[in-house]
Design a protein around this motif. Structure first.
Motif, PDB file in Angstrom:
ATOM      1  N   VAL A 152      -3.723   0.970 -14.061  1.00  0.00           N
ATOM      2  CA  VAL A 152      -2.970   1.788 -13.129  1.00  0.00           C
ATOM      3  C   VAL A 152      -1.495   0.921 -13.040  1.00  0.00           C
ATOM      4  N   GLU A 153      -0.551   1.682 -13.002  1.00  0.00           N
ATOM      5  CA  GLU A 153       0.718   1.057 -13.043  1.00  0.00           C
ATOM      6  C   GLU A 153       1.449   1.980 -12.005  1.00  0.00           C
ATOM      7  N   ALA A 154       2.523   1.310 -11.381  1.00  0.00           N
ATOM      8  CA  ALA A 154       3.807   1.929 -10.519  1.00  0.00           C
ATOM      9  C   ALA A 154       4.614   2.847 -11.649  1.00  0.00           C
ATOM     10  N   SER A 155       4.972   3.965 -10.998  1.00  0.00           N
ATOM     11  CA  SER A 155       5.645   4.845 -11.907  1.00  0.00           C
ATOM     12  C   SER A 155       7.145   4.307 -11.766  1.00  0.00           C
ATOM     13  N   ASP A 156       7.741   4.955 -12.631  1.00  0.00           N
ATOM     14  CA  ASP A 156       9.362   4.821 -12.643  1.00  0.00           C
ATOM     15  C   ASP A 156      10.045   5.264 -11.131  1.00  0.00           C
ATOM     16  N   ALA A 157       9.017   6.484 -10.903  1.00  0.00           N
ATOM     17  CA  ALA A 157       9.828   7.020  -9.590  1.00  0.00           C
ATOM     18  C   ALA A 157       9.499   6.182  -8.425  1.00  0.00           C
ATOM     19  N   SER A 158       8.555   5.294  -8.563  1.00  0.00           N
ATOM     20  CA  SER A 158       8.143   4.689  -7.385  1.00  0.00           C
ATOM     21  C   SER A 158       9.215   3.460  -6.860  1.00  0.00           C
ATOM     22  N   CYS A 159      10.345   3.338  -7.784  1.00  0.00           N
ATOM     23  CA  CYS A 159      11.393   2.394  -7.572  1.00  0.00           C
ATOM     24  C   CYS A 159      12.164   2.747  -6.334  1.00  0.00           C
ATOM     25  N   GLY A 160      12.242   4.030  -5.850  1.00  0.00           N
ATOM     26  CA  GLY A 160      12.817   4.129  -4.708  1.00  0.00           C
ATOM     27  C   GLY A 160      12.095   3.727  -3.527  1.00  0.00           C
ATOM     28  N   LEU A 161      10.793   3.876  -3.681  1.00  0.00           N
ATOM     29  CA  LEU A 161       9.840   3.900  -2.789  1.00  0.00           C
ATOM     30  C   LEU A 161       9.664   2.210  -2.447  1.00  0.00           C
ATOM     31  N   LEU A 162       9.870   1.475  -3.388  1.00  0.00           N
ATOM     32  CA  LEU A 162       9.785  -0.095  -3.321  1.00  0.00           C
ATOM     33  C   LEU A 162      10.951  -0.654  -2.202  1.00  0.00           C
ATOM     34  N   ALA A 163      12.266   0.044  -2.546  1.00  0.00           N
ATOM     35  CA  ALA A 163      13.276  -0.220  -1.466  1.00  0.00           C
ATOM     36  C   ALA A 163      13.020   0.064   0.023  1.00  0.00           C
ATOM     37  N   GLN A 164      12.237   1.258   0.215  1.00  0.00           N
ATOM     38  CA  GLN A 164      11.939   1.867   1.539  1.00  0.00           C
ATOM     39  C   GLN A 164      10.667   1.157   2.071  1.00  0.00           C
ATOM     40  N   HIS A 204       3.762   8.382  -7.167  1.00  0.00           N
ATOM     41  CA  HIS A 204       4.003   6.795  -6.969  1.00  0.00           C
ATOM     42  C   HIS A 204       3.277   5.768  -8.154  1.00  0.00           C
ATOM     43  N   VAL A 205       2.062   6.417  -8.808  1.00  0.00           N
ATOM     44  CA  VAL A 205       1.420   5.602  -9.676  1.00  0.00           C
ATOM     45  C   VAL A 205       0.857   6.472 -10.868  1.00  0.00           C
ATOM     46  N   ARG A 206       0.502   5.981 -12.001  1.00  0.00           N
ATOM     47  CA  ARG A 206      -0.114   6.625 -13.283  1.00  0.00           C
ATOM     48  C   ARG A 206      -1.334   6.033 -13.566  1.00  0.00           C
ATOM     49  N   THR A 218     -12.288   3.350  -1.401  1.00  0.00           N
ATOM     50  CA  THR A 218     -11.107   3.500  -0.499  1.00  0.00           C
ATOM     51  C   THR A 218      -9.847   3.305  -1.443  1.00  0.00           C
ATOM     52  N   VAL A 219      -9.975   2.474  -2.403  1.00  0.00           N
ATOM     53  CA  VAL A 219      -8.930   2.287  -3.228  1.00  0.00           C
ATOM     54  C   VAL A 219      -8.622   3.556  -4.316  1.00  0.00           C
ATOM     55  N   THR A 220     -10.030   4.155  -4.465  1.00  0.00           N
ATOM     56  CA  THR A 220      -9.693   5.190  -5.642  1.00  0.00           C
ATOM     57  C   THR A 220      -9.111   6.437  -4.809  1.00  0.00           C
ATOM     58  N   LYS A 221      -9.534   6.615  -3.554  1.00  0.00           N
ATOM     59  CA  LYS A 221      -9.024   7.757  -2.715  1.00  0.00           C
ATOM     60  C   LYS A 221      -7.318   7.387  -2.608  1.00  0.00           C
ATOM     61  N   MET A 222      -6.848   5.852  -2.330  1.00  0.00           N
ATOM     62  CA  MET A 222      -5.703   5.671  -2.150  1.00  0.00           C
ATOM     63  C   MET A 222      -4.840   5.844  -3.317  1.00  0.00           C
ATOM     64  N   LEU A 223      -5.451   5.784  -4.775  1.00  0.00           N
ATOM     65  CA  LEU A 223      -4.759   5.927  -6.006  1.00  0.00           C
ATOM     66  C   LEU A 223      -4.727   7.619  -6.089  1.00  0.00           C
ATOM     67  N   GLN A 224      -5.578   8.182  -5.882  1.00  0.00           N
ATOM     68  CA  GLN A 224      -5.620   9.659  -5.949  1.00  0.00           C
ATOM     69  C   GLN A 224      -4.274  10.266  -5.232  1.00  0.00           C
ATOM     70  N   ARG A 225      -4.224   9.627  -4.035  1.00  0.00           N
ATOM     71  CA  ARG A 225      -3.222  10.134  -3.163  1.00  0.00           C
ATOM     72  C   ARG A 225      -1.971   9.661  -3.702  1.00  0.00           C
TER      73      ARG A 225
END
Length: 175
Positions: free
Chosen positions: A112-124, A97-99, A84-91
């Motif tokens: 695994v790490e949150a991408s810089d682009a995920s910063c906007g997602l954090l606020a959402q 959102h992740v690298r 399940t986590v592997t599928k989530m990470l692929q998406r």
């Protein structure tokens, strides 16, 4: 119609007014399972607005807080099935959102790490969870909210002990 008179017509199947006879032996357990199901549905609706599927927000929350982690550690932290986590990470990776990258300390492991682009997602996600909290606790005062949280924490501890599925106990057992 008087306030104590039940409504006529078809009942809302999502919120049945009567407890099933079998569940009378465990009315609190029945209520908890119903509330958990409805909360998950509400969370899913809130997350859909930010482009996430239910559960993905927990992966992201962990990554935002922890920074880069091994995929195996992330799986343990979010307490989900590895597939399940592997599928989530692929998406999440496809959405930007992740690298994932090899761990320099052990090339067999994946970081695994949150991408810089995920910063906007954090606020959402934070906003969606805040709105969900507001809907969930509507009509409760501050004291009732504090009592509910205290009681749910106690129930979680009871269930954690009963199922021997406490993150704290697993961490101690693995040490």
């Amino acid at each position: 119609m008087k306030a104590d008179t039940p409504p006529t017509g078809p009942a809302d199947p999502a919120c049945p007014p009567k407890l099933p006879a079998v569940a009378e032996a465990g009315p609190v357990s029945h209520a908890l399972s119903r509330v958990a199901r409805l909360h998950r549905i509400a969370a899913g609706k809130a997350l859909k607005g930010v482009g996430l599927y239910p559960g993905q927000e927990f992966v992201m929350m962990h990554l935002w807080d922890a920074g880069p982690v091994r995929q195996s550690e992330l799986i343990k932290a979010v307490e989900l099935d590895p597939s399940t986590v592997t599928k989530m990470l692929q998406r999440l990776e496809q959405a930007g959102h992740v690298r994932r990258r090899p761990d320099p300390a052990d090339r067999r492991a994946v970081l695994v790490e949150a991408s810089d682009a995920s910063c906007g997602l954090l606020a959402q996600v934070e906003r969606a969870w805040g709105e969900l909290e507001g809907h969930t606790l509507a009509g409760l005062d501050e004291e009732e909210c504090a009592t509910l949280l205290r009681l749910l924490t106690r129930v979680e501890t009871n269930l954690c002990t009963e199922t021997a599925d406490c993150p704290e106990r697993r961490a101690a057992a693995e040490s």
